[in-house]
Design an enzyme around this catalytic site. Structure first.
Site, mmCIF file in Angstrom:
data_model
loop_
_atom_site.group_PDB
_atom_site.id
_atom_site.type_symbol
_atom_site.label_atom_id
_atom_site.label_comp_id
_atom_site.label_asym_id
_atom_site.label_seq_id
_atom_site.Cartn_x
_atom_site.Cartn_y
_atom_site.Cartn_z
ATOM 1 N N GLU A 285 -1.354 -8.271 2.989
ATOM 2 C CA GLU A 285 -0.705 -7.237 3.788
ATOM 3 C C GLU A 285 0.358 -6.592 2.905
ATOM 4 O O GLU A 285 1.469 -7.109 2.756
ATOM 5 C CB GLU A 285 -0.110 -7.850 5.055
ATOM 6 C CG GLU A 285 -1.166 -8.403 6.002
ATOM 7 C CD GLU A 285 -0.566 -9.074 7.220
ATOM 8 O OE1 GLU A 285 -0.278 -8.390 8.211
ATOM 9 O OE2 GLU A 285 -0.375 -10.312 7.155
ATOM 10 N N LYS B 258 4.194 -5.844 3.995
ATOM 11 C CA LYS B 258 5.110 -6.872 4.490
ATOM 12 C C LYS B 258 6.352 -6.940 3.604
ATOM 13 O O LYS B 258 6.262 -6.842 2.374
ATOM 14 C CB LYS B 258 4.420 -8.238 4.514
ATOM 15 C CG LYS B 258 3.352 -8.365 5.578
ATOM 16 C CD LYS B 258 2.852 -9.793 5.703
ATOM 17 C CE LYS B 258 3.852 -10.649 6.454
ATOM 18 N NZ LYS B 258 3.307 -11.991 6.763
#
Length: 458
Positions: free
Chosen positions: A317, A320
């Site tokens: 991700e 993040k």
């Protein structure tokens, strides 16, 4: 006749268990990223793996639709910000269930709803007090939709809900959370839902970065750690952390509630000052964890079954915040290639891990031998050796049901076969028959019946 029937039924049960042996292996699908492939592409990727469960942190309709008719079990989540409305308004809970479950069920196999994520760690007393009412309203909506027992309702906790976890037998919830947890646990017992928790041996290693701790965290051969409370020797941190949760549930009078590992994983890279992230360690942890789960050995306090476990994460991700490791837990890249092979691809499960070319060296002296466990090695150590060997590219099919070496069906026999095969396929170096000083090279051929142990002259 009766004994033959009993044997057949036992054998059939073993085959059925093997056929469903992946049902407890899941993966987390986080979406804090701007480079993820389309849900339809992800659905095809998942079907090429042995992953049979996926956990979403929300209820993205595109993903839920994409997983329709795949048979993959889906965990969907109600965000912490949705809890106040779900708690205060039963109609809000009904609408949430209608929109996120009924609209897709049963084609999309929604099996669990997690209301909130690590809510107790927020220290928001208003939110904490609303958690149980929100879960109750969602449960009532599920029951009204005639899905009671089919779709469960839970919430997810951090390991920091424990006041102590070492040794595992001393596991205990923090006093400040116990009143809230009693209500939550009673709800979960009444409705048959699991206690979901996020154990990370990676963080345990970061707080104690010794080589022996790393081996313990990565399921590698190690000397183990004895629980001073009950004398049980633990061979890996995952079992120790899960059993600490079991002990805490037991101390509260709820040992009958199942445990689900909602998150666990290991990053493959991090910042220069971070201890532990690497491709080798990530592959070691996740690969050995998967082999451990597949072995069906369970944990010392919950033997004979595997804990339903969701590995973090399917993809990196990239949006993040935090250290670099937070953006490097992905098993797959956005282009669908594997970050490393953790043994989840259907096409690679039964193949040996390829090895890099090596420079030819002078032939070794001819020797004869088989690598076998030493006498009096504990079953826990043998299981650790077995998990390690089978997760490093060897073919452990012969010790699975229907395999030539499945009988006798015990850890001593299975470990002996796997340890020897690992040694024979690792250039027969003496250090490949060490297993923390629990193995030795024997001149006696251990083969029997149709079970052939590779070995002999080299």
């Amino acid at each position: 006749m009766a004994s033959s029937l009993l044997f057949f039924l036992s054998f059939l049960l073993q085959v059925l268990c093997l056929a469903n042996s992946q049902s407890f292996i899941g993966v987390n699908y986080g979406q804090v990223a701007d480079n993820l492939p389309p849900p339809s592409t992800t659905s095809k990727l998942l079907q090429s793996t042995s992953i049979e469960r996926i956990r979403l942190y929300g209820a993205d309709p595109a993903i839920i639709k994409a997983l329709a008719n795949t048979g993959i079990g889906i965990v969907i989540g109600a965000a912490n910000g949705e809890i106040p409305n779900l708690a205060s308004d039963p109609n809000s809970a009904t609408q949430w269930v209608n929109s996120n479950v009924l609209a897709y069920y049963p084609s999309s196999n929604v099996a669990l709803i997690t209301v909130g994520n690590e809510v107790l760690m927020s220290n928001d007393q208003a939110l904490i007090s609303q958690l149980l009412p929100a879960m109750q309203n969602v449960q009532r909506a599920i029951a009204a939709a005639s899905l009671g027992g089919k779709v469960k309702v839970s919430t997810v906790h951090s390991m920091t809900v424990l006041a102590q976890s070492d040794p595992p037998s001393s596991g205990l919830f923090k006093t400040s959370y116990q009143d809230v947890l009693k209500g939550l646990l009673q709800f979960q017992r009444d409705n048959g839902s699991p206690f979901a928790v996020n154990p990370y041996p990676f963080f345990a290693y970061q707080s104690d970065p010794r080589p022996e701790t790393l081996a313990f965290c990565l399921f590698q051969p190690n000397s183990g750690r004895v629980d001073s409370g009950n004398g049980i020797k633990y061979m890996n941190m995952f079992d120790a952390q899960v059993d600490a949760v079991h002990s805490a549930l037991n101390a509260m009078g709820f040992k009958d509630i199942d445990i689900v590992v909602a998150e666990t994983g290991w990053p493959y890279k991090g910042d220069p000052n971070e201890v532990g992230p690497s491709v080798e360690n990530a592959k070691g942890y996740n690969g050995n964890l998967i082999a451990h789960l597949r072995s069906m050995v369970g944990t010392p306090l919950m033997p004979g079954k595997s804990v339903e476990t969701y590995i973090f994460a399917l993809y990196d991700e990239n949006l993040k915040p935090g250290p670099a490791s937070e953006r490097a837990f992905g098993l797959f890249r956005p282009d669908l290639t594997m970050t490393y092979d953790a043994g989840l691809s259907k096409s690679s499960q039964n193949q040996s891990t390829p090895t890099a070319p090596v420079t030819p060296v002078a032939p070794k002296p001819t020797t004869t031998g088989w690598c076998l466990p030493k006498a009096d090695v504990s079953d826990a150590q043998l299981q650790a050796n077995l998990d390690y060997a089978c997760s490093h590219g060897i073919d452990c099919g012969p010790i699975q049901p229907n395999g030539a070496c499945f009988e006798p069906n015990n850890v001593q026999s299975h470990a002996a076969y796997a340890m020897n095969l690992y040694y024979q396929t690792s250039d027969k170096n003496p250090w490949n028959c060490d297993f923390s000083q629990t193995a030795t090279i024997s001149s006696a051929n251990p083969s029997y019946n149709t079970c052939i142990y590779p070995g002999g002259s080299t």
